[in-house]
Motif scaffolding. Structure first.
Motif, PDB file in Angstrom:
ATOM      1  N   TRP A 143       0.859  -1.168  -0.100  1.00  0.00           N
ATOM      2  CA  TRP A 143       0.107   0.064   0.138  1.00  0.00           C
ATOM      3  C   TRP A 143       0.738   1.296   0.121  1.00  0.00           C
ATOM      4  N   TYR A 144       0.018   2.306  -0.278  1.00  0.00           N
ATOM      5  CA  TYR A 144       0.706   3.549  -0.551  1.00  0.00           C
ATOM      6  C   TYR A 144       1.262   4.326   0.944  1.00  0.00           C
ATOM      7  N   PHE A 145       2.470   4.578   1.041  1.00  0.00           N
ATOM      8  CA  PHE A 145       3.000   5.070   2.525  1.00  0.00           C
ATOM      9  C   PHE A 145       3.102   6.720   2.397  1.00  0.00           C
ATOM     10  N   ALA A 146       2.044   7.392   2.831  1.00  0.00           N
ATOM     11  CA  ALA A 146       2.200   8.613   2.518  1.00  0.00           C
ATOM     12  C   ALA A 146       3.055   9.589   3.211  1.00  0.00           C
ATOM     13  N   ASN A 147       3.541  10.550   2.734  1.00  0.00           N
ATOM     14  CA  ASN A 147       4.791  11.680   3.326  1.00  0.00           C
ATOM     15  C   ASN A 147       4.084  12.579   4.009  1.00  0.00           C
ATOM     16  N   LEU A 157      -6.095   8.317   2.813  1.00  0.00           N
ATOM     17  CA  LEU A 157      -6.296   7.107   2.110  1.00  0.00           C
ATOM     18  C   LEU A 157      -5.160   6.128   2.588  1.00  0.00           C
ATOM     19  N   SER A 158      -3.891   6.977   2.972  1.00  0.00           N
ATOM     20  CA  SER A 158      -2.869   6.033   3.452  1.00  0.00           C
ATOM     21  C   SER A 158      -3.047   5.460   4.438  1.00  0.00           C
ATOM     22  N   GLN A 159      -3.779   6.055   5.426  1.00  0.00           N
ATOM     23  CA  GLN A 159      -4.159   5.566   7.087  1.00  0.00           C
ATOM     24  C   GLN A 159      -5.118   4.487   6.900  1.00  0.00           C
ATOM     25  N   ASN A 160      -6.146   4.680   5.804  1.00  0.00           N
ATOM     26  CA  ASN A 160      -7.159   3.573   5.697  1.00  0.00           C
ATOM     27  C   ASN A 160      -6.497   2.254   5.319  1.00  0.00           C
ATOM     28  N   HIS A 161      -5.433   2.415   4.380  1.00  0.00           N
ATOM     29  CA  HIS A 161      -4.852   1.358   3.765  1.00  0.00           C
ATOM     30  C   HIS A 161      -4.321   0.693   4.973  1.00  0.00           C
ATOM     31  N   ALA A 162      -3.194   1.430   5.656  1.00  0.00           N
ATOM     32  CA  ALA A 162      -2.496   0.688   6.851  1.00  0.00           C
ATOM     33  C   ALA A 162      -3.544   0.258   7.868  1.00  0.00           C
ATOM     34  N   LYS A 163      -4.719   0.715   8.009  1.00  0.00           N
ATOM     35  CA  LYS A 163      -5.735   0.044   8.980  1.00  0.00           C
ATOM     36  C   LYS A 163      -6.133  -1.282   8.572  1.00  0.00           C
ATOM     37  N   ILE A 181       2.701  -4.631  11.943  1.00  0.00           N
ATOM     38  CA  ILE A 181       2.428  -3.720  11.017  1.00  0.00           C
ATOM     39  C   ILE A 181       2.936  -2.351  11.794  1.00  0.00           C
ATOM     40  N   ALA A 182       2.449  -2.482  13.034  1.00  0.00           N
ATOM     41  CA  ALA A 182       2.809  -1.195  13.769  1.00  0.00           C
ATOM     42  C   ALA A 182       4.416  -0.827  13.925  1.00  0.00           C
ATOM     43  N   ASP A 183       5.141  -1.906  13.842  1.00  0.00           N
ATOM     44  CA  ASP A 183       6.564  -1.737  13.689  1.00  0.00           C
ATOM     45  C   ASP A 183       6.964  -1.142  12.408  1.00  0.00           C
ATOM     46  N   MET A 184       6.303  -1.603  11.345  1.00  0.00           N
ATOM     47  CA  MET A 184       6.637  -1.228  10.200  1.00  0.00           C
ATOM     48  C   MET A 184       6.181   0.197  10.001  1.00  0.00           C
ATOM     49  N   SER A 209       6.132   3.652   0.290  1.00  0.00           N
ATOM     50  CA  SER A 209       5.633   2.444  -0.140  1.00  0.00           C
ATOM     51  C   SER A 209       5.834   1.400   0.961  1.00  0.00           C
ATOM     52  N   CYS A 210       4.740   0.696   1.551  1.00  0.00           N
ATOM     53  CA  CYS A 210       4.777  -0.508   2.535  1.00  0.00           C
ATOM     54  C   CYS A 210       4.465  -1.858   1.816  1.00  0.00           C
ATOM     55  N   MET A 211       5.470  -2.767   2.409  1.00  0.00           N
ATOM     56  CA  MET A 211       5.132  -3.982   1.688  1.00  0.00           C
ATOM     57  C   MET A 211       5.286  -4.885   2.682  1.00  0.00           C
TER      58      MET A 211
END
Length: 224
Positions: A143-147, A157-163, A181-184, A209-211
């Motif tokens: 997912w997209y990791f916002a700056n 949207l990035s927060q929603n993806h992370a959730k 996920i929290a550590d990432m 980017s998060c993977m």
């Protein structure tokens, strides 16, 4: 005798004139050397004088500073209170349901190790992405990791993806998956670790980017 005296006088006169001329030449040479040394000194001072940094001067004049933006808050403590239904890495329908509606499917994609795979995208191409990539060996969440300087909409949207990824990780790996996920999101990079019974090949969030890559073929009984 007189001739000798005359010759002596002439010789003495010539020598005196020579000495006088030599003295003049020497004085002129000294003066020229002094002028040259003065010029050289002025040049040296000019060359060694501190030069003002134009970039710094410009920065002082326009007052420009690097854009910082607002840091993104991921409220993982609130996410951890939600109940989840456990899933296995092979329950593709359940995995897709957690991420939402599949908008595009690419059956000619590649997985983490460049093996043939299918990519399921849950966002439009012009939006911050949320993907599942499934192959015979790997399951990948991306997912997209916002700056911090991104727009409010991109951050949301990035927060929603992370959730959603947090929930899916808990479904696959229990509370250990949520912590992963929290550590990432906090900048940690995890490699080759067994988490909640799953072999995590790679987990990281960097460069927008998060993977999270899970090795489906690895033995899930090794908790070392």
């Amino acid at each position: 005798m007189w001739n000798n005296n005359l010759q002596t006088l002439l010789v003495g006169t010539i020598m005196a004139v020579s000495v006088s001329l030599s003295g003049c030449d020497s004085s002129q040479g000294d003066a020229q050397n002094q002028d040259t040394n003065a010029d050289t000194s002025e040049q040296t001072v000019a060359e060694t004088a501190p030069v003002e940094d134009s970039a710094s001067a410009d920065a002082d004049l326009d007052g420009a500073t690097a854009e910082q933006g607002t840091p993104i808050n991921y409220d993982v403590s609130a996410w951890s209170t939600d109940n989840v239904e456990p899933l296995s890495v092979d329950e593709l329908d359940g995995l897709q349901s957690t991420f939402g509606k599949v908008l595009t499917t690419d059956e000619n994609s590649l997985d983490y190790a460049s093996n043939p795979a299918t990519k399921y995208r849950f966002m439009n191409d012009d939006e911050p992405y949320l993907d599942l990539i499934d192959s015979e060996k790997y399951l990948e969440l991306g997912w997209y990791f916002a700056n911090p300087t991104d727009s409010d909409q991109e951050k949301e949207l990035s927060q929603n993806h992370a959730k959603k990824s947090y929930k899916l990780a808990r479904q696959l790996m229990g509370d250990e998956g949520g912590k992963l996920i929290a550590d990432m999101l906090n900048g940690q990079i995890i490699k080759n670790r067994v988490v909640g019974g799953q072999k995590v090949e790679l987990a990281k969030c960097e460069f927008y980017s998060c993977m999270l890559v899970i090795n489906k073929s690895a033995a899930q009984t090794d908790n070392s």
